[in-house]
Scaffold this motif. Structure first.
Motif, mmCIF file in Angstrom:
data_model
loop_
_atom_site.group_PDB
_atom_site.id
_atom_site.type_symbol
_atom_site.label_atom_id
_atom_site.label_comp_id
_atom_site.label_asym_id
_atom_site.label_seq_id
_atom_site.Cartn_x
_atom_site.Cartn_y
_atom_site.Cartn_z
ATOM 1 N N GLN A 47 0.483 -1.245 -0.037
ATOM 2 C CA GLN A 47 -0.175 0.449 -0.300
ATOM 3 C C GLN A 47 0.989 1.618 -0.235
ATOM 4 O OE1 GLN A 47 -2.842 0.096 2.874
ATOM 5 N NE2 GLN A 47 -3.299 1.754 2.676
ATOM 6 N N ALA A 48 2.186 1.036 1.257
ATOM 7 C CA ALA A 48 3.329 2.508 0.223
ATOM 8 C C ALA A 48 3.413 2.834 -0.640
ATOM 9 C CB ALA A 48 3.691 2.735 1.628
ATOM 10 N N ARG A 49 3.552 1.540 -1.069
ATOM 11 C CA ARG A 49 4.505 1.678 -2.692
ATOM 12 C C ARG A 49 4.005 2.133 -3.402
ATOM 13 N NH1 ARG A 49 8.779 -2.134 -2.719
ATOM 14 N NH2 ARG A 49 9.150 -1.338 -5.211
ATOM 15 N N LEU A 50 2.763 1.750 -3.813
ATOM 16 C CA LEU A 50 1.497 2.206 -4.881
ATOM 17 C C LEU A 50 0.782 3.379 -4.351
ATOM 18 C CD1 LEU A 50 -1.002 -1.388 -4.676
ATOM 19 C CD2 LEU A 50 0.061 0.207 -6.588
ATOM 20 N N LEU A 51 1.419 4.099 -2.967
ATOM 21 C CA LEU A 51 0.900 5.292 -2.732
ATOM 22 C C LEU A 51 1.899 6.396 -3.481
ATOM 23 C CD1 LEU A 51 -0.908 5.411 1.036
ATOM 24 C CD2 LEU A 51 -2.041 6.641 -1.840
ATOM 25 N N GLU A 52 3.662 6.010 -3.216
ATOM 26 C CA GLU A 52 4.698 6.593 -3.307
ATOM 27 C C GLU A 52 4.374 6.510 -5.085
ATOM 28 O OE1 GLU A 52 8.514 6.931 -5.554
ATOM 29 O OE2 GLU A 52 7.166 5.403 -5.425
ATOM 30 N N ALA A 53 4.591 5.810 -5.624
ATOM 31 C CA ALA A 53 4.295 5.476 -6.950
ATOM 32 C C ALA A 53 3.276 6.911 -7.851
ATOM 33 C CB ALA A 53 3.933 3.781 -7.416
ATOM 34 N N THR A 54 2.897 6.588 -7.429
ATOM 35 C CA THR A 54 0.937 7.465 -7.771
ATOM 36 C C THR A 54 1.322 8.739 -7.526
ATOM 37 O OG1 THR A 54 0.059 7.178 -5.676
ATOM 38 C CG2 THR A 54 -1.745 5.862 -7.167
ATOM 39 N N SER A 55 1.917 9.167 -6.648
ATOM 40 C CA SER A 55 2.712 10.945 -6.445
ATOM 41 C C SER A 55 3.169 11.059 -7.426
ATOM 42 C CB SER A 55 3.007 10.773 -5.033
ATOM 43 O OG SER A 55 3.805 12.379 -5.030
ATOM 44 N N ARG A 56 4.026 9.817 -7.511
ATOM 45 C CA ARG A 56 5.702 9.948 -8.414
ATOM 46 C C ARG A 56 5.320 10.439 -9.871
ATOM 47 N NH1 ARG A 56 7.665 5.823 -10.178
ATOM 48 N NH2 ARG A 56 7.313 4.572 -8.636
ATOM 49 N N MET A 57 3.882 9.451 -10.845
ATOM 50 C CA MET A 57 3.928 9.277 -11.592
ATOM 51 C C MET A 57 2.214 10.703 -11.793
ATOM 52 S SD MET A 57 5.717 6.948 -13.226
ATOM 53 C CE MET A 57 4.485 6.668 -14.489
ATOM 54 N N ARG A 58 2.140 10.970 -10.895
ATOM 55 C CA ARG A 58 1.060 11.760 -11.169
ATOM 56 C C ARG A 58 0.814 12.720 -12.139
ATOM 57 N NH1 ARG A 58 -2.377 15.060 -6.743
ATOM 58 N NH2 ARG A 58 -3.253 12.422 -6.330
ATOM 59 N N ALA A 59 1.952 13.763 -12.668
ATOM 60 C CA ALA A 59 1.775 14.469 -14.108
ATOM 61 C C ALA A 59 1.920 13.406 -15.060
ATOM 62 C CB ALA A 59 3.217 14.611 -13.957
ATOM 63 N N THR A 60 2.748 12.837 -15.078
ATOM 64 C CA THR A 60 2.972 11.562 -16.369
ATOM 65 C C THR A 60 1.381 11.452 -16.064
ATOM 66 O OG1 THR A 60 4.662 11.133 -16.002
ATOM 67 C CG2 THR A 60 3.311 9.412 -17.584
ATOM 68 N N GLU A 61 0.653 10.717 -15.583
ATOM 69 C CA GLU A 61 -0.420 9.859 -15.193
ATOM 70 C C GLU A 61 -1.559 11.002 -15.792
ATOM 71 O OE1 GLU A 61 -1.331 6.211 -12.279
ATOM 72 O OE2 GLU A 61 -1.597 8.176 -11.509
ATOM 73 N N LEU A 62 -1.632 12.534 -15.175
ATOM 74 C CA LEU A 62 -2.375 13.761 -15.906
ATOM 75 C C LEU A 62 -2.311 14.126 -17.242
ATOM 76 C CD1 LEU A 62 -2.458 15.989 -12.410
ATOM 77 C CD2 LEU A 62 -4.311 15.229 -13.613
ATOM 78 N N GLU A 63 -1.131 13.726 -17.193
ATOM 79 C CA GLU A 63 -0.963 14.490 -18.901
ATOM 80 C C GLU A 63 -1.273 13.072 -19.970
ATOM 81 O OE1 GLU A 63 3.000 14.745 -22.025
ATOM 82 O OE2 GLU A 63 3.669 14.933 -19.748
ATOM 83 N N ARG A 64 -1.317 11.746 -19.806
ATOM 84 C CA ARG A 64 -2.038 10.925 -20.474
ATOM 85 C C ARG A 64 -3.200 10.399 -19.944
ATOM 86 N NH1 ARG A 64 2.552 6.412 -20.620
ATOM 87 N NH2 ARG A 64 0.570 5.626 -21.678
ATOM 88 N N GLY A 65 -3.304 10.724 -19.253
ATOM 89 C CA GLY A 65 -5.517 10.135 -18.495
ATOM 90 C C GLY A 65 -5.975 9.102 -18.446
ATOM 91 N N VAL A 66 -4.740 8.279 -18.216
ATOM 92 C CA VAL A 66 -4.291 6.662 -17.776
ATOM 93 C C VAL A 66 -4.247 6.768 -16.097
ATOM 94 C CG1 VAL A 66 -5.087 6.201 -20.192
ATOM 95 C CG2 VAL A 66 -2.491 6.563 -18.737
ATOM 96 N N CYS A 67 -4.895 4.975 -15.655
ATOM 97 C CA CYS A 67 -4.067 4.710 -14.271
ATOM 98 C C CYS A 67 -2.518 4.023 -14.514
ATOM 99 C CB CYS A 67 -4.297 4.156 -13.336
ATOM 100 S SG CYS A 67 -5.395 4.807 -12.693
ATOM 101 N N LEU A 68 -1.386 4.431 -14.979
ATOM 102 C CA LEU A 68 -0.030 4.129 -14.687
ATOM 103 C C LEU A 68 0.619 2.858 -14.114
ATOM 104 C CD1 LEU A 68 1.534 6.631 -17.093
ATOM 105 C CD2 LEU A 68 0.622 5.268 -17.804
ATOM 106 N N VAL A 69 0.231 3.612 -12.484
ATOM 107 C CA VAL A 69 0.771 2.029 -11.480
ATOM 108 C C VAL A 69 -0.727 1.686 -11.028
ATOM 109 C CG1 VAL A 69 1.635 2.650 -9.329
ATOM 110 C CG2 VAL A 69 2.203 4.107 -10.850
ATOM 111 N N GLY A 70 -0.222 0.408 -10.535
ATOM 112 C CA GLY A 70 -1.499 -1.189 -10.150
ATOM 113 C C GLY A 70 -1.065 -2.290 -10.815
ATOM 114 N N PRO A 71 -1.703 -3.350 -9.669
ATOM 115 C CA PRO A 71 -1.579 -4.755 -11.223
ATOM 116 C C PRO A 71 -2.550 -4.500 -12.562
ATOM 117 C CG PRO A 71 -2.706 -4.477 -8.100
ATOM 118 C CD PRO A 71 -2.395 -3.108 -8.967
ATOM 119 N N HIS A 72 -3.119 -4.187 -12.166
ATOM 120 C CA HIS A 72 -3.383 -3.955 -13.725
ATOM 121 C C HIS A 72 -2.435 -3.748 -14.893
ATOM 122 C CE1 HIS A 72 -3.442 0.267 -13.112
ATOM 123 N NE2 HIS A 72 -3.481 0.710 -14.352
ATOM 124 N N ARG A 73 -1.750 -2.867 -14.385
ATOM 125 C CA ARG A 73 -0.720 -3.017 -15.563
ATOM 126 C C ARG A 73 0.759 -4.038 -15.149
ATOM 127 N NH1 ARG A 73 -1.671 1.051 -18.782
ATOM 128 N NH2 ARG A 73 0.607 1.469 -19.173
#
Length: 382
Positions: free
Chosen positions: A253-279
């Motif tokens: 859970q902590a690793r996922l929160l860290e990764a979503t924070s780190r990837m937020r700018a890229t995710e907003l630019e692309r409009g998709v979730c780039l982190v998580g088990p679905h990847r």
């Protein structure tokens, strides 16, 4: 565990069908397009609430009918349970257990367990990562039905968060963005994702030896089958969580929160979730080479069979009886050596359902009861 009776109403090509079944081997014989696969698909649906052929339920309902009904009498520890599922396109499915309605259809999960072999299994080796993620998640649910809810929650979070990323990213580009709501959905994704990911990682660890053994048995020692869980959080996750309490849910859970924070700018630019088990992906290997792109057709079939045989081994050793084995038009796809070795490995299962176009496609070791299927008519021969 076995299915004693199957009853269909407006399922696929059948206005109505009744099929009595016994423990042991039953071969459903008939030319292609006559309805054999529809019967075993219905059995699989009772076990999983899904089809191995289509992603949506609508094609399961006979053309022109408002709904389909599948009933199965499942015998476990010598006690029968009647499971009934009503499939209505565009609406939530309804279910009954021993004629009593249950609040949610997924409450029937676990009453029947199946392991299905089908030509589509080649996609486990040659197909996209989604095929292998589905394999893991389906097996998770078969072992512990509560994961059906975990999986559903996670998929809902990904859809909602992706929609928010798309709308927020568009607003930011217009200078009107407010991403504070994303913090809430990041937490939801981390909570549900950690639960699903912990289950997958534990399963991957338990599958390694059964898959290796099964591949060796099917292929007669021609190469070693191994695999690695490739995660958006890094490839060493299994080693990190294997000894952690609860298979590392808090760490994940902590690793996922860290990764979503780190990837937020890229995710907003692309409009998709780039982190998580679905990847994520389960990368299969034979020896030192990836199976995808390097394995021959025969090796790919052996690997696909090994994944299913390993699933069967895990399930049968957890109590409650052997899962029902379903082999849908598989033997016609295999050479004689793999055909005979697979038959030898499954012949002692409590119940095996086989579909084949002609009797000669069924190995001698699996001779048993026979049901002829022709133009939607089902008739027991022996």
């Amino acid at each position: 565990m076995h299915v004693a009776h199957l009853s269909l109403t407006d399922f696929r090509s059948y206005p109505a069908a009744e099929l009595a079944l016994d423990p042991g081997v039953t071969a459903l014989i008939g030319p292609n397009g006559q309805g054999k696969t529809n019967l075993v698909e219905a059995v699989g649906y009772v076990a999983t609430l899904g089809s191995h052929r289509v992603a949506q339920d609508a094609p399961l309902v006979r053309a022109g009918a408002p709904r389909a009904i599948v009933r199965a009498s499942v015998v476990r520890d010598e006690r029968p349970t009647l499971v009934e599922i009503e499939i209505t396109p565009g609406k939530a499915n309804r279910a009954r257990i021993n004629r009593s309605p249950v609040p949610r259809a997924r409450e029937v999960l676990g009453l029947l367990r199946t392991v299905l072999f089908a030509p589509e299994d080649l996609a486990l080796v040659k197909g996209d990562p989604g095929e292998r993620r589905r394999f893991l998640d389906d097996l998770l649910v078969a072992r512990a039905p509560r994961y059906a809810g975990v999986r559903q929650d996670y998929e809902r979070v990904v859809r909602q968060r992706s929609a928010l990323l798309k709308s927020a990213g568009s607003a930011i580009r217009r200078g009107q963005g407010d991403v504070r709501t994303l913090d809430v959905w990041d937490q939801h994704l981390a909570t549900a994702g950690a639960e699903l990911l912990a289950g997958r990682l534990r399963l991957v660890g338990e599958l390694a030896d059964p898959v290796r053994r099964a591949y060796e048995q099917v292929s007669r020692g021609q190469g070693e089958a191994t695999f690695t869980y490739r995660s958006s959080l890094g490839d060493e996750l299994l080693a990190e969580v294997v000894d952690a309490p609860g298979w590392g849910r808090e760490l994940l859970q902590a690793r996922l929160l860290e990764a979503t924070s780190r990837m937020r700018a890229t995710e907003l630019e692309r409009g998709v979730c780039l982190v998580g088990p679905h990847r994520d992906d389960l990368q299969l290997a034979l020896g030192a080479l990836p199976a995808k792109g390097y394995a021959s057709h025969g090796e790919s079939w052996s690997y696909a069979l090994a994944l299913r045989l390993a699933s069967y081994e895990l399930l049968r050793h957890e109590g409650g009886g052997d899962p029902v084995l379903i082999l849908d038009d598989v033997f016609a796809e295999l050479d004689s050596g793999r055909r005979d070795r697979l038959a030898e490995l499954i012949v002692d299962a409590e119940q095996v359902l086989v579909t084949a176009a002609v009797p000669d496609d069924v190995p001698e070791a699996l001779q048993g009861a026979r049901v002829d299927v022709m133009a939607g008519e089902v008739s027991r021969v022996r």
